[in-house]
Design an enzyme around this catalytic site. Structure first.
Site, mmCIF file in Angstrom:
data_model
loop_
_atom_site.group_PDB
_atom_site.id
_atom_site.type_symbol
_atom_site.label_atom_id
_atom_site.label_comp_id
_atom_site.label_asym_id
_atom_site.label_seq_id
_atom_site.Cartn_x
_atom_site.Cartn_y
_atom_site.Cartn_z
ATOM 1 N N GLU A 185 -4.618 1.801 -6.376
ATOM 2 C CA GLU A 185 -5.746 1.924 -5.460
ATOM 3 C C GLU A 185 -7.034 2.120 -6.252
ATOM 4 O O GLU A 185 -7.032 2.213 -7.478
ATOM 5 C CB GLU A 185 -5.533 3.067 -4.467
ATOM 6 C CG GLU A 185 -5.465 4.446 -5.077
ATOM 7 C CD GLU A 185 -5.384 5.546 -4.008
ATOM 8 O OE1 GLU A 185 -5.994 5.410 -2.946
ATOM 9 O OE2 GLU A 185 -4.708 6.561 -4.288
ATOM 10 N N LYS A 198 -4.463 14.634 -0.307
ATOM 11 C CA LYS A 198 -5.918 14.533 -0.505
ATOM 12 C C LYS A 198 -6.405 15.850 -1.088
ATOM 13 O O LYS A 198 -6.945 16.712 -0.378
ATOM 14 C CB LYS A 198 -6.605 14.194 0.819
ATOM 15 C CG LYS A 198 -7.965 13.556 0.640
ATOM 16 C CD LYS A 198 -8.414 12.853 1.906
ATOM 17 C CE LYS A 198 -9.856 12.429 1.857
ATOM 18 N NZ LYS A 198 -10.169 11.456 0.807
ATOM 19 N N ARG A 200 -2.551 14.412 8.081
ATOM 20 C CA ARG A 200 -2.587 14.260 6.619
ATOM 21 C C ARG A 200 -3.024 15.553 5.948
ATOM 22 O O ARG A 200 -2.488 15.923 4.893
ATOM 23 C CB ARG A 200 -3.497 13.097 6.224
ATOM 24 C CG ARG A 200 -3.408 12.759 4.732
ATOM 25 C CD ARG A 200 -4.129 11.478 4.388
ATOM 26 N NE ARG A 200 -5.553 11.572 4.634
ATOM 27 C CZ ARG A 200 -6.394 10.530 4.642
ATOM 28 N NH1 ARG A 200 -5.937 9.322 4.407
ATOM 29 N NH2 ARG A 200 -7.675 10.695 4.861
HETATM 30 N N1 PLP Z 1 -7.726 6.450 -1.352
HETATM 31 C C1 PLP Z 1 -8.460 7.471 -1.783
HETATM 32 C C2 PLP Z 1 -8.221 7.959 -3.164
HETATM 33 C C3 PLP Z 1 -9.415 8.069 -0.936
HETATM 34 O O1 PLP Z 1 -10.167 9.080 -1.367
HETATM 35 C C4 PLP Z 1 -9.597 7.567 0.359
HETATM 36 C C5 PLP Z 1 -10.554 8.195 1.275
HETATM 37 O O2 PLP Z 1 -10.232 8.961 2.114
HETATM 38 C C6 PLP Z 1 -8.811 6.490 0.774
HETATM 39 C C7 PLP Z 1 -7.888 5.958 -0.101
HETATM 40 C C8 PLP Z 1 -8.938 5.932 2.143
HETATM 41 O O3 PLP Z 1 -8.323 6.741 3.102
HETATM 42 P P1 PLP Z 1 -8.821 6.750 4.586
HETATM 43 O O4 PLP Z 1 -8.762 5.344 5.062
HETATM 44 O O5 PLP Z 1 -7.843 7.605 5.314
HETATM 45 O O6 PLP Z 1 -10.189 7.290 4.586
HETATM 46 C C1 COI Z 2 -13.304 9.183 2.384
HETATM 47 O O1 COI Z 2 -13.300 7.966 2.503
HETATM 48 O O2 COI Z 2 -13.392 9.934 3.365
HETATM 49 C C2 COI Z 2 -13.199 9.822 1.093
HETATM 50 O O3 COI Z 2 -12.785 10.939 1.072
HETATM 51 C C3 COI Z 2 -13.578 9.064 -0.087
HETATM 52 C C4 COI Z 2 -14.435 9.806 -1.084
HETATM 53 C C5 COI Z 2 -15.815 10.085 -0.590
HETATM 54 C C6 COI Z 2 -13.757 10.984 -1.678
#
Ligand code: PLP
Ligand code: COI
Length: 337
Positions: free
Chosen positions: A217, A181, A79
């Site tokens: 989300e 991200k 990612r």
């Molecule tokens: N959506 C957003 C905007 C986020 O910042 C995060 C955190 O990483 C997620 C979703 C969840 O992603 P992940 O499950 O890969 O941590």
């Molecule tokens: C995560 O879940 O790792 C995130 O990046 C969420 C937030 C702290 C930005």
């Protein structure tokens, strides 16, 4: 430093070591662990002016046997490289990414919260465009760094439900950078997030930027709902972050819990079909959603005070896998040796 493992929030703590590598003249150097937690960069760095940066978030889990697990770190690497490509930054080779994460966790081993405390070591890889570039074009120097800190629950209460409010703001544009991200998405979420907190909500829920009729989300996590017909439904949209936790839950919902797992539209005027709902992500883990405030309604899912049975079962399965207590699907767990 003595740390009260059982009462950690989600805050920065300076741990002794971080990894730092530099990209100059079209190539990465080897990089190294350093004790310096400050960055020395040009005042004209594109990361500062034009947001040319991206990051990742993952956790290291202290196992019962004293070992340490990483969860799907290869997916974080992929990612980050997709985010990097979107913002015209160099790829970070997967081997370098995973090794850097492992080295940082090992070097800060004493900060990995012990098994049973519910805390984890949060690892933050970061890629930024630096150097003397003032025009709006990509940097020609970059820094890749990985640092870490022990953390507790992101949303206060852990498995206790909290409430969310639908936002009128958008965090991302239909064909923008929502799936990457990148810091800009989070800068855009600061004001809406603060307004939600002022009204005593955990965070806001963003709607699809094109029609404002579907849930996208949460500011820092993906959304899922469970229907009375035993379906696990989570939004499909090109402008949300492809959550690694969400894809893991889609798999576990179907293969372990026997639910029908669906990525599809979640219309705001169709919330009645859900008997449970939650926010999922690395930091959020699974946070049950008590209710959602829309313009004209406060919609309660399972309960404002208790977690629903399916959300709880998903949580136990996911967290059990992460800590090594339950068998993991092939390739999900990386042992930090
Ligand atoms: N959506 C957003 C905007 C986020 O910042 C995060 C955190 O990483 C997620 C979703 C969840 O992603 P992940 O499950 O890969 O941590
Ligand atoms: C995560 O879940 O790792 C995130 O990046 C969420 C937030 C702290 C930005």
């Amino acid at each position: 430093m003595t740390i009260d493992w059982n009462n950690l929030g989600f805050e920065y703590i300076k741990t002794p070591y971080r990894f730092l590598a530099k990209w100059t003249d079209g190539a990465w150097n080897k990089g190294e662990l350093t004790e310096d937690n400050t960055l020395h960069i040009s005042e004209s760095s594109p990361a500062l002016h034009y947001g040319q940066q991206c990051f990742e978030g993952l956790k290291a889990y202290g196992r019962k046997d004293g070992g340490i697990n990483l969860f799907r770190v290869d997916e974080n690497s992929k990612r980050m490289n997709r985010s990097a490509q979107r913002l015209r930054m160099p790829q970070v080779p997967q081997e370098m990414f995973i090794q850097a994460v492992k080295d940082v966790v090992k070097a800060n081993r004493e900060f990995v919260p012990p098994y049973g405390t519910g805390a984890t070591l949060y690892v933050r890889p970061l890629l930024i465009g630096v150097g003397d570039t003032i025009g709006v074009h990509p940097a020609d120097e970059f820094i890749f760094t990985v640092f870490c800190m022990p953390v507790g629950p992101y949303f206060k209460g852990g498995l206790t439900p909290t409430n969310f409010i639908v936002s009128d703001y958008d965090r991302a544009a239909p064909n923008g950078t929502g799936a990457a991200k990148v810091g800009g998405n989070y800068a855009a979420s600061l004001l809406p997030g603060e307004e939600a907190h002022e009204k005593n909500f955990s965070d806001c829920i963003y709607l699809d930027p094109e029609t404002h009729t579907k849930i996208e989300e949460v500011g820092s996590a993906n959304f899922f709902g469970i229907t009375k017909d035993n379906e696990f439904i989570t939004p499909k949209s090109p402008s949300i972050l492809p959550s690694i936790t969400k894809y893991s839950l889609l798999h576990l919902a179907e293969h372990t819990l026997g639910l029908k797992a669906i990525e599809g539209d979640v219309y705001l005027n169709d919330l009645d079909k859900f008997v449970e709902a939650g926010a999922c992500g690395t930091a959020a883990v699974i946070s049950p959603i008590g209710g959602i405030q829309t313009h004209d309604d406060f919609h309660v899912f399972y309960s404002e005070t208790e977690v629903g049975p399916v959300t709880k079962a998903l949580y136990e399965e996911l967290v059990g896998i992460q800590y090594g207590d339950r068998p993991a699907p092939e390739g999900w767990i990386f042992d930090v040796k």
